[in-house]
Write an enzyme that holds these catalytic residues in place. Structure first.
Site, short mmCIF file in Angstrom:
data_model
loop_
_atom_site.label_atom_id
_atom_site.label_comp_id
_atom_site.label_asym_id
_atom_site.label_seq_id
_atom_site.Cartn_x
_atom_site.Cartn_y
_atom_site.Cartn_z
N SER A 93 0.31 -2.00 -2.96
CA SER A 93 0.39 -1.55 -1.72
C SER A 93 1.88 -0.95 -1.50
O SER A 93 2.76 -1.95 -2.07
CB SER A 93 0.00 -2.40 -0.30
OG SER A 93 0.22 -1.69 0.81
N LYS A 147 0.73 5.26 -4.37
CA LYS A 147 -0.86 5.66 -4.82
C LYS A 147 -1.29 6.70 -4.23
O LYS A 147 -1.70 7.74 -4.66
CB LYS A 147 -1.85 4.46 -4.72
CG LYS A 147 -1.77 3.47 -5.91
CD LYS A 147 -2.82 2.73 -6.08
CE LYS A 147 -3.41 2.46 -4.85
NZ LYS A 147 -2.77 1.54 -4.05
N THR A 148 -1.33 6.52 -2.74
CA THR A 148 -1.93 7.91 -1.90
C THR A 148 -0.94 9.16 -1.87
O THR A 148 -1.55 9.91 -1.98
CB THR A 148 -2.10 7.07 -0.46
OG1 THR A 148 -2.96 6.22 -0.49
CG2 THR A 148 -2.66 8.29 0.52
N ARG A 182 -2.08 2.03 9.88
CA ARG A 182 -2.86 2.93 8.90
C ARG A 182 -3.68 3.98 9.48
O ARG A 182 -3.92 3.93 10.76
CB ARG A 182 -3.63 1.94 8.18
CG ARG A 182 -3.03 1.18 6.66
CD ARG A 182 -4.07 0.34 5.96
NE ARG A 182 -3.29 -0.38 5.14
CZ ARG A 182 -2.89 0.02 3.72
NH1 ARG A 182 -3.51 1.35 3.54
NH2 ARG A 182 -2.30 -0.83 2.89
#
Length: 527
Positions: free
Chosen positions: A233, A237-238, A316
């Protein structure tokens, strides 16, 4: 649905069953139940209560045959007796009885050869919304014949009052009975428990079938070249897999079977703290109708302050993958050409990009390194190294070497290139250096994906022995070699050696006499 299916689970005096509601129907329920707030972007916002992240110390697997022979018991995978599970199962069923219930049926895994059918049962509409976002939504025809392989009873409104008597960690419980194909959740509203719970189960099922399960994002180019992005995290990545020039397969969880790479999910779960529409336009644009924001701060007009982390730094948003225009429709692609390990090195030691040998790939996969800044803890100003095997140890029921062995076999079989990319600090550690620019990181990624990095002249760093390009596009050469980016060479050497020792110490656990995975020779060497 046949209410007997719920009664067979142990639920009694069931009220109305809201089965596979549409987004519009769920939104009406969320508002009527006063569960969410509307935002001016069209998304809804929810608070998940005191838990704004997962509760890993409260996760347990029932100890019974044959799964107890495969599960790697320890701090990550803690056992619970069948008797205690049955007692808490009754607590969960009692909580969900005499209630109106939301039942959502989904698939995990887009590959027909590897997918699982999952049913979620909850008394909260937004939790049904969450899993509808995060998993693969069956067609109407598929729903008519749907039979669940696994069921999750989310009884988050109840707690375990006898947790001390049971010898557990707290009143919260997240428990999995592998043989009965059922999980129960109590004491925490956080939606991520459902998402990562099924991820954990896929990480149990698939490797036993010779298929690799992965904590990574994935995309594919116009020529069919698939890329995987592993990382913990906060490593990107995203952000880095969401590329306007490449089709997104998925942003977090994937499998790799004989047919290629496939997404486990049907949506994305992106961090939104400090979200900037200029640097992350695709994610910002995805926050619209049907998206579900978590623990953000809004004003009276429904405007979200993405810079406000007063509730949590782990704000998020979940949204259907269709909100990313450039996504792969079938959520599948061929075998990868490139694998990228992402790390946010707050020590400022690792290069922005390194090309790894096969042995180094295994070493850094098992190490799963990133560094976190402990700025929220009083008196702690130094970076904190984090090693999470396979970049997802918290979700691995089997021993990390099981996944590493599968990765190594697939790298060899398909001739995959592997790279290490540092999205963390340069020119000094956290507090003195600066964060690697997204522009430079993008240039590193693009050079990997278009193959131009292979035209570079490489040099090898000291101690870590990483192969790095001397020049790369418009990135300053001094940035490419971290030692040159530091003003104080002596301080760099000292910090580098400190981090190297952390790597060496962490890897000792894989250096047993009978281990076939002693890749320590591919790690750092301090003279």
């Amino acid at each position: 649905m046949d209410i007997k299916e719920l009664e067979d689970l142990g639920l009694k005096s069931i009220g109305q069953v809201f089965h596979n509601l549409s987004y519009d129907e769920l939104h009406k329920h969320e508002l009527a139940n006063h569960e969410v707030e509307a935002t001016n972007q069209g998304a809804t916002a929810v608070d998940t209560g005191i838990f704004t992240g997962r509760s890993p110390m409260d996760k347990y697997f029932v100890e019974r045959d044959p799964s107890n022979k495969y599960i790697a018991w320890g701090d990550v995978n803690k056992p619970v007796s069948q008797d205690i599970f049955e007692e808490l199962y009754e607590v969960a069923c009692e909580q969900l009885s005499n209630k109106d219930l939301y039942v959502t049926d989904v698939f995990c895994g887009s590959s027909p050869a590897s997918k699982r059918s999952v049913r979620f049962v909850s008394e909260i509409a937004w939790q049904s919304h969450f899993v509808k976002n995060m998993f693969i939504r069956p067609t109407s025809a598929e729903l008519e014949v749907f039979k669940s392989d696994f069921t999750v009873l989310n009884a988050c409104k109840t707690v375990n009052d006898k947790w001390k008597e049971h010898g557990l960690n707290s009143e919260v419980f997240v428990m999995f009975d592998v043989e009965r194909n059922i999980a129960i959740i109590g004491g925490t509203y956080y939606g991520g428990e459902m998402k990562k719970g099924i991820f954990s189960m896929m990480n149990y099922w698939l490797p036993l079938e010779g298929k690799l399960s992965m904590h990574c994002s994935a995309n594919v180019g116009k020529d069919g070249d698939t890329a995987l992005f592993f990382g913990l995290s906060g490593t990107g990545k995203t952000t880095l897999s969401t590329d306007p020039n490449r089709a997104l397969i998925g942003d977090d969880e994937h499998g790799w079977d004989n047919h290629g790479v496939f997404n486990f999910e049907g949506g994305c779960y992106a961090k939104v703290i400090n979200l900037d529409p200029k640097s992350e336009p695709e994610i910002y644009s995805a926050i619209k109708k049907d998206a579900l924001l978590e623990n953000v701060v809004t004003n009276d007009d429904g405007e979200v302050d993405y810079d406000d982390g007063s509730k949590t730094e782990n704000t998020r948003v979940s949204y259907p993958i269709e909100h990313i225009p450039n996504h792969k429709q079938d959520l599948m692609a061929g075998h990868p050409k490139n694998i990228i390990f992402l790390t946010a090195d707050a020590f400022g030691v690792l290069p922005p990009v390194s090309k790894l040998t096969r042995e180094q790939a295994m070493y850094y996969f098992l190490s799963g390194y990133t560094a976190k800044v402990a700025g929220t803890e009083r008196g702690i100003t130094e970076p904190v190294a984090t090693f999470s095997a396979c970049f997802g140890e918290a979700f691995l029921p089997l021993h990390p070497t099981v996944y590493a062995k599968l990765l190594g076999e697939k790298i060899d079989k398909h001739g995959v290139n592997v790279y290490l990319v540092n999205t963390g600090w340069t020119g000094g550690k956290y507090g003195t250096g600066k964060r690697m620019s997204i522009k430079d990181t993008r240039e590193c990624i693009n050079s990997i994906l278009d193959g131009s990095i292979n035209n570079c002249e490489f040099e090898t760093t000291e101690v870590f022995g990483l192969n790095i390009p001397k020049t790369l596009g418009e990135i300053k050469p001094s940035v490419l070699n971290p030692k040159n980016a530091w003003k104080d060479t002596e301080e760099f050497n000292k910090t580098r050696n400190t981090l190297a020792n952390m790597f060496v110490e962490n890897f000792h656990k894989y250096q047993t006499e009978d281990s076939e995975f002693d890749y320590s020779a591919a790690g750092p060497k301090i003279k």
